[in-house]
Scaffold this active site. Structure first.
Site, PDB file in Angstrom:
ATOM      1  N   GLU A 233       0.881  -1.172   0.000  1.00  0.00           N
ATOM      2  CA  GLU A 233       0.000   0.000   0.000  1.00  0.00           C
ATOM      3  C   GLU A 233       0.917   1.219   0.000  1.00  0.00           C
ATOM      4  O   GLU A 233       1.558   1.519   1.005  1.00  0.00           O
ATOM      5  CB  GLU A 233      -0.907   0.005   1.224  1.00  0.00           C
ATOM      6  CG  GLU A 233      -1.883   1.171   1.219  1.00  0.00           C
ATOM      7  CD  GLU A 233      -2.639   1.318   2.523  1.00  0.00           C
ATOM      8  OE1 GLU A 233      -2.959   2.483   2.880  1.00  0.00           O
ATOM      9  OE2 GLU A 233      -2.891   0.307   3.189  1.00  0.00           O
ATOM     10  N   CYS A 267      -2.123   8.872   2.730  1.00  0.00           N
ATOM     11  CA  CYS A 267      -1.880   8.486   1.337  1.00  0.00           C
ATOM     12  C   CYS A 267      -3.080   8.768   0.450  1.00  0.00           C
ATOM     13  O   CYS A 267      -2.926   8.950  -0.761  1.00  0.00           O
ATOM     14  CB  CYS A 267      -1.503   7.005   1.259  1.00  0.00           C
ATOM     15  SG  CYS A 267      -2.694   5.902   2.058  1.00  0.00           S
TER      16      CYS A 267
END
Length: 465
Positions: A233, A267
């Site tokens: 990720e 993010c």
């Protein structure tokens, strides 16, 4: 190794804790202990395993206030952010509690008479987890809990800026919940002390990494070279698209949440806010006013929305990126004051796709506003990036928004909502340089298990020779 890691409060620089840095031998001990304990865990009744996770949920709920204080002190997270993160952790633990009861297999037919094909779902064995500093409590738990629930041993390496919330706190929770000793091990260390030992050790079959795309590339290369599955990720450069028919006030609120929550250190944060030219001036005026109204300061103050960035290195890098954007032609609509690690909300306009601020992930409270004339243009701008994690589309035409969302090269898109969103059973993950694989729900179960085919022939098979 006697070197000490000093864990500092990013707001005032005070020492939160000190840790002896783990070395290569410690990594080896941690992995070997997890491999041994996994064999014991495999013999535990699935319903008893579920009870461990239920106790972990209760522990978090009962210690909520103390956990909030840790998030505030170690991460510079606001109290709003802390409660948001704890809520995500609780949902993840509750979902992982179902995993021991979902380790089911299948019986499949065969073209050969008297033959039965059995497919067993089994743990991969041991999982290595590397977590980041921004949402470490949740992003560690996002891999740790499902991996344990699927029957694996786990070794967790938190980021050096978040060894408590991303590491030792999680160990404490599961220890209190009754997890067998050695099944989960936390190693607090720095890369110079261990090199690639965490990745190269023979025990882990899956390496779950959350962090930057640059480091993720290295993690993937090393993992694959050693025949381990990388689960990544990585970074994002999310775009929010505001169409001409959008509810502007809703879009402004969603954009502010998407950009300034936890100082933009997420993010999924909306780096790029694309607004139809017909409503651009209205949106820009309201967005700048909203950004200007956000309280910046001590995260212990319940009124603070924007606290400090995690360290001076991140603060300096963000300031340099803003200056580069201005040098390339961006206009400053709002310039936030920089004081220590505090970086006030900043808004840039007259931004083009060629500028660094549009192509790089800005891990801080800096927003770029970009007008567009057609929906095709908006889609092209949104897709003009190496990343593809999250996104949002604002419009009163919900199904029209879905059609635009389908054209975006990103793993997740939210209609009339923030770009920052996660749920325990949806497939979470990105495209392009935003990562490999998916987490949550069935996808986590798939990532942390393997399938074994065992065939049973009940008769006497005839061979050709």
């Amino acid at each position: 190794m006697n070197k000490v890691l000093v864990d500092r409060n990013p707001y005032d620089g005070t020492t939160v804790a000190e840790f002896r840095i783990a070395g290569v031998d410690d990594i080896d001990d941690a992995y070997r202990a997890a491999a041994r304990a996994r064999l014991e865990w495999d013999q535990v009744n699935p319903y008893a395993k579920r009870t461990v996770f239920e106790r972990a949920v209760r522990y978090v709920e009962e210690h909520e206030h103390a956990i909030v204080e840790i998030i505030v002190d170690e991460l510079g997270g606001t109290r709003l952010k802390a409660m948001f993160e704890i809520g995500l952790v609780l949902n993840m633990l509750k979902e992982a509690a179902t995993f021991p009861l979902r380790m089911e297999g299948r019986i499949l037919p065969s073209p050969i008479d008297d033959k039965e094909n059995r497919v067993y779902r089994e743990p991969v064995g041991v999982v290595g987890v590397i977590s980041p500093f921004n949402f470490p409590f949740f992003l560690s738990m996002k891999s740790v809990a499902p991996a344990l629930g699927a029957g694996n041993g786990v070794v967790l390496k938190p980021h050096e800026d978040s060894p408590i919330t991303g590491g030792t706190l999680i160990g404490e929770i599961f220890e209190a919940a009754g997890l067998p000793a050695g099944l989960l091990n936390v190693v607090v260390t720095e890369i110079p002390a261990i090199g690639d030992a965490f990745l190269e050790h023979p025990a882990p079959r899956v390496i779950s990494f959350t962090g930057s795309s640059a480091v993720g590339r290295h993690v993937a290369e090393v993992a694959v070279r050693h025949f381990k599955k990388p689960l990544l990720e990585l970074g994002g450069n999310s775009a929010m698209i505001v169409l001409a028919d959008a509810d502007i006030d809703l879009a402004v609120d969603a954009a502010a949440f998407s950009r300034f929550t936890h100082q933009g250190q997420i993010c999924m944060s909306a780096n790029r806010i694309l607004v139809h030219r017909d409503v651009y001036e209205e949106f820009a005026a309201k967005f700048v006013a909203k950004a200007k109204s956000l309280q910046v300061g001590d995260p212990r103050d319940s009124e603070t929305i924007v606290g400090p960035l995690i360290n001076q290195r991140q603060t300096a890098a963000l300031a340099a990126l803003v200056e580069q954007g201005i040098a390339e032609g961006a206009t400053v609509a709002l310039r936030g004051e920089v004081n220590g690690n505090l970086f006030g909300p900043t808004v840039l306009t007259d931004v083009t796709t060629a500028m660094s601020v549009m192509q790089q992930e800005m891990f801080g409270p800096v927003a770029c506003l970009i007008p567009f004339d057609t929906e095709d243009e908006a889609v092209d701008i949104a897709n003009d990036t190496d990343f593809g994690l999250s996104g949002a589309v604002h419009t009163r035409g919900l199904e029209h928004g879905v059609e635009i969302a389908k054209r975006l090269h990103t793993g997740m898109v939210h209609i009339n909502d923030t770009t920052i969103h996660d749920e325990p059973i949806v497939p979470f993950g990105g495209e392009k340089q935003s990562g490999f694989g998916r987490l949550n729900g069935d996808r986590s179960l798939d990532e942390f298990t393997t399938l074994k085919w065992i065939s049973v022939h009940r008769g006497r098979r005839q061979f050709p020779y």
